[in-house]
Scaffold this active site. Structure first.
Site, PDB file in Angstrom:
ATOM      1  N   ASN A  27       0.862  -1.179   0.000  1.00  0.00           N
ATOM      2  CA  ASN A  27       0.000   0.000   0.000  1.00  0.00           C
ATOM      3  C   ASN A  27       0.902   1.233   0.000  1.00  0.00           C
ATOM      4  O   ASN A  27       1.532   1.538   1.014  1.00  0.00           O
ATOM      5  CB  ASN A  27      -0.891  -0.037   1.256  1.00  0.00           C
ATOM      6  CG  ASN A  27      -1.716   1.229   1.411  1.00  0.00           C
ATOM      7  OD1 ASN A  27      -1.772   2.067   0.513  1.00  0.00           O
ATOM      8  ND2 ASN A  27      -2.359   1.374   2.555  1.00  0.00           N
ATOM      9  N   LYS A  79       0.033   4.256  -0.109  1.00  0.00           N
ATOM     10  CA  LYS A  79      -0.617   5.420   0.523  1.00  0.00           C
ATOM     11  C   LYS A  79      -0.430   6.642  -0.399  1.00  0.00           C
ATOM     12  O   LYS A  79      -0.342   6.470  -1.606  1.00  0.00           O
ATOM     13  CB  LYS A  79      -0.078   5.636   1.938  1.00  0.00           C
ATOM     14  CG  LYS A  79      -0.133   4.333   2.757  1.00  0.00           C
ATOM     15  CD  LYS A  79       0.040   4.519   4.219  1.00  0.00           C
ATOM     16  CE  LYS A  79      -0.065   3.166   4.915  1.00  0.00           C
ATOM     17  NZ  LYS A  79      -0.045   3.244   6.362  1.00  0.00           N
ATOM     18  N   HIS A 130      -9.534   1.018   5.412  1.00  0.00           N
ATOM     19  CA  HIS A 130      -8.199   1.206   6.007  1.00  0.00           C
ATOM     20  C   HIS A 130      -8.354   2.155   7.202  1.00  0.00           C
ATOM     21  O   HIS A 130      -9.162   3.078   7.171  1.00  0.00           O
ATOM     22  CB  HIS A 130      -7.229   1.785   4.976  1.00  0.00           C
ATOM     23  CG  HIS A 130      -5.814   1.774   5.453  1.00  0.00           C
ATOM     24  ND1 HIS A 130      -5.321   2.706   6.338  1.00  0.00           N
ATOM     25  CD2 HIS A 130      -4.788   0.915   5.196  1.00  0.00           C
ATOM     26  CE1 HIS A 130      -4.043   2.423   6.593  1.00  0.00           C
ATOM     27  NE2 HIS A 130      -3.698   1.351   5.927  1.00  0.00           N
ATOM     28  N   GLU A 165      -6.733   4.571   8.174  1.00  0.00           N
ATOM     29  CA  GLU A 165      -6.551   5.998   7.875  1.00  0.00           C
ATOM     30  C   GLU A 165      -7.820   6.589   7.266  1.00  0.00           C
ATOM     31  O   GLU A 165      -8.106   7.769   7.427  1.00  0.00           O
ATOM     32  CB  GLU A 165      -5.323   6.185   6.970  1.00  0.00           C
ATOM     33  CG  GLU A 165      -4.034   5.993   7.765  1.00  0.00           C
ATOM     34  CD  GLU A 165      -2.864   5.405   6.996  1.00  0.00           C
ATOM     35  OE1 GLU A 165      -2.844   5.479   5.754  1.00  0.00           O
ATOM     36  OE2 GLU A 165      -1.948   4.858   7.663  1.00  0.00           O
ATOM     37  N   GLU A 189      -4.880  -4.924  10.767  1.00  0.00           N
ATOM     38  CA  GLU A 189      -3.882  -3.868  10.923  1.00  0.00           C
ATOM     39  C   GLU A 189      -4.111  -3.164  12.263  1.00  0.00           C
ATOM     40  O   GLU A 189      -4.936  -2.244  12.342  1.00  0.00           O
ATOM     41  CB  GLU A 189      -4.001  -2.854   9.778  1.00  0.00           C
ATOM     42  CG  GLU A 189      -3.686  -3.420   8.413  1.00  0.00           C
ATOM     43  CD  GLU A 189      -3.133  -2.362   7.472  1.00  0.00           C
ATOM     44  OE1 GLU A 189      -2.062  -2.604   6.916  1.00  0.00           O
ATOM     45  OE2 GLU A 189      -3.752  -1.297   7.323  1.00  0.00           O
ATOM     46  N   GLY A 235       2.851   2.453  10.785  1.00  0.00           N
ATOM     47  CA  GLY A 235       3.770   3.575  10.606  1.00  0.00           C
ATOM     48  C   GLY A 235       4.486   3.987  11.889  1.00  0.00           C
ATOM     49  O   GLY A 235       5.108   5.037  11.943  1.00  0.00           O
ATOM     50  N   SER A 272       3.895  -1.952  10.268  1.00  0.00           N
ATOM     51  CA  SER A 272       5.358  -1.971  10.422  1.00  0.00           C
ATOM     52  C   SER A 272       5.984  -3.310  10.075  1.00  0.00           C
ATOM     53  O   SER A 272       6.959  -3.737  10.700  1.00  0.00           O
ATOM     54  CB  SER A 272       5.767  -1.538  11.841  1.00  0.00           C
ATOM     55  OG  SER A 272       5.319  -0.219  12.092  1.00  0.00           O
TER      56      SER A 272
HETATM   57  P1  13P Z   1       3.267   0.496   7.649  1.00  0.00           P
HETATM   58  O1  13P Z   1       3.807  -0.783   7.067  1.00  0.00           O
HETATM   59  O2  13P Z   1       3.959   1.728   7.145  1.00  0.00           O
HETATM   60  O3  13P Z   1       3.173   0.436   9.142  1.00  0.00           O
HETATM   61  O4  13P Z   1       1.753   0.634   7.110  1.00  0.00           O
HETATM   62  C1  13P Z   1       0.885  -0.425   7.238  1.00  0.00           C
HETATM   63  C2  13P Z   1      -0.340  -0.096   6.483  1.00  0.00           C
HETATM   64  O5  13P Z   1      -1.136   0.725   6.893  1.00  0.00           O
HETATM   65  C3  13P Z   1      -0.577  -0.799   5.212  1.00  0.00           C
HETATM   66  O6  13P Z   1      -1.869  -0.587   4.763  1.00  0.00           O
END
Ligand code: 13P
Length: 252
Positions: free
Chosen positions: A12, A14, A98, A100, A170, A176, A215
């Site tokens: 992803n 983002k 997601h 976010e 997640e 992150g 992560s």
């Molecule tokens: P990270 O791997 O940067 O923690 O992000 C995970 C994520 O949200 C994938 O959709």
């Protein structure tokens, strides 16, 4: 469980990158991709680069999906993108719910479920993201949150809707942050998700892919991916470097 599921490593991106970065990252992934039975790779670029990445991946096994979609089919929804548009440009998968999107765009469980249904109806494979915040985990609410997020979708599409879908666990506190769920913590929630589905249909529960995200990096991928109910990874930061993304795929 004796079912053999394919391992899916999904990147992803983002809101990162540029046309040039997308071309070079995908080029590097295509060059270094292992040709391994049972392993699937997927990239999820931002909307503006979907078409170019799909074109670049033609005649390769690297799959391409989107990061979000509208629950609506068409009409006056400025800025939104429908499932049929994604399918039209060649996407195969789409993320739904997601954290976010849930946090920053206030998407609730019903909206997430409607998006999941829109994706399915169009023929896209939805990747339903679920996960608890640190506060929820610390208050002992992790299981209840995961059940609530899952049940909203089950109510909308029934267990049959999960026959061609993917789930990603997640934990919000691991996204992150550099903090990764321990393999036993992740496995516990993955097993919880599978057993929630199993109560309704053991075959679907046994074959659905449940990915871990938060992560994940080359250093921790192998031990997470070795867990019985972890069928792959949804990678954020580490998916922006072909070397790291491929190292995670190699760990699988
Ligand atoms: P990270 O791997 O940067 O923690 O992000 C995970 C994520 O949200 C994938 O959709």
């Amino acid at each position: 469980m004796s079912v053999t599921r394919k391992t899916l490593i999904a990147g992803n991106w983002k809101m990162n990158g540029s046309a040039a970065m997308a071309e070079s990252l995908v080029g590097d992934v295509l060059t270094g991709m292992p040709d391994q039975d049972g392993l699937q790779l997927l990239v999820l670029p931002p909307f503006p680069y979907l078409a170019q990445v799909i074109l670049q991946c033609q005649s390769h096994s690297l799959m391409v999906g989107a990061q979000d979609l509208s629950a609506e089919a068409n009409g006056a929804f400025t800025g939104d993108v429908s499932a049929s548009m994604l399918l039209d440009c060649g996407a195969s998968h789409v993320l739904v719910g997601h954290s976010e999107r849930r946090e920053l765009h206030s998407e609730d469980d019903q909206q997430v479920a409607a998006k999941f249904k829109a994706a399915l109806d169009a023929g896209l494979i939805p990747i339903l993201c679920v996960g608890e915040t640190l506060e929820q985990r610390d208050s002992g609410l992790a299981e209840a949150v995961i059940h609530r997020q899952l049940d909203a979708v089950l109510e909308m599409v029934s267990i049959q809707g999960f026959a061609s879908a993917i789930i990603a666990y997640e934990p919000v506190w691991a996204i992150g942050t550099g903090k990764t769920a321990r393999p036993d913590q992740a496995q516990e929630i993955h097993a919880l998700i599978r057993s929630r589905l199993e109560a309704q249909d053991a075959t679907i529960a046994g074959s659905i892919q449940i990915l871990y995200g938060g992560s994940m990096k080359p250093q921790n991928a192998a031990e997470l991916l070795a867990c019985e109910d972890i069928d792959g990874g949804l990678i954020g930061g580490a998916a922006l470097q072909a070397q790291d993304f491929l190292a995670i795929a190699a760990a699988a």
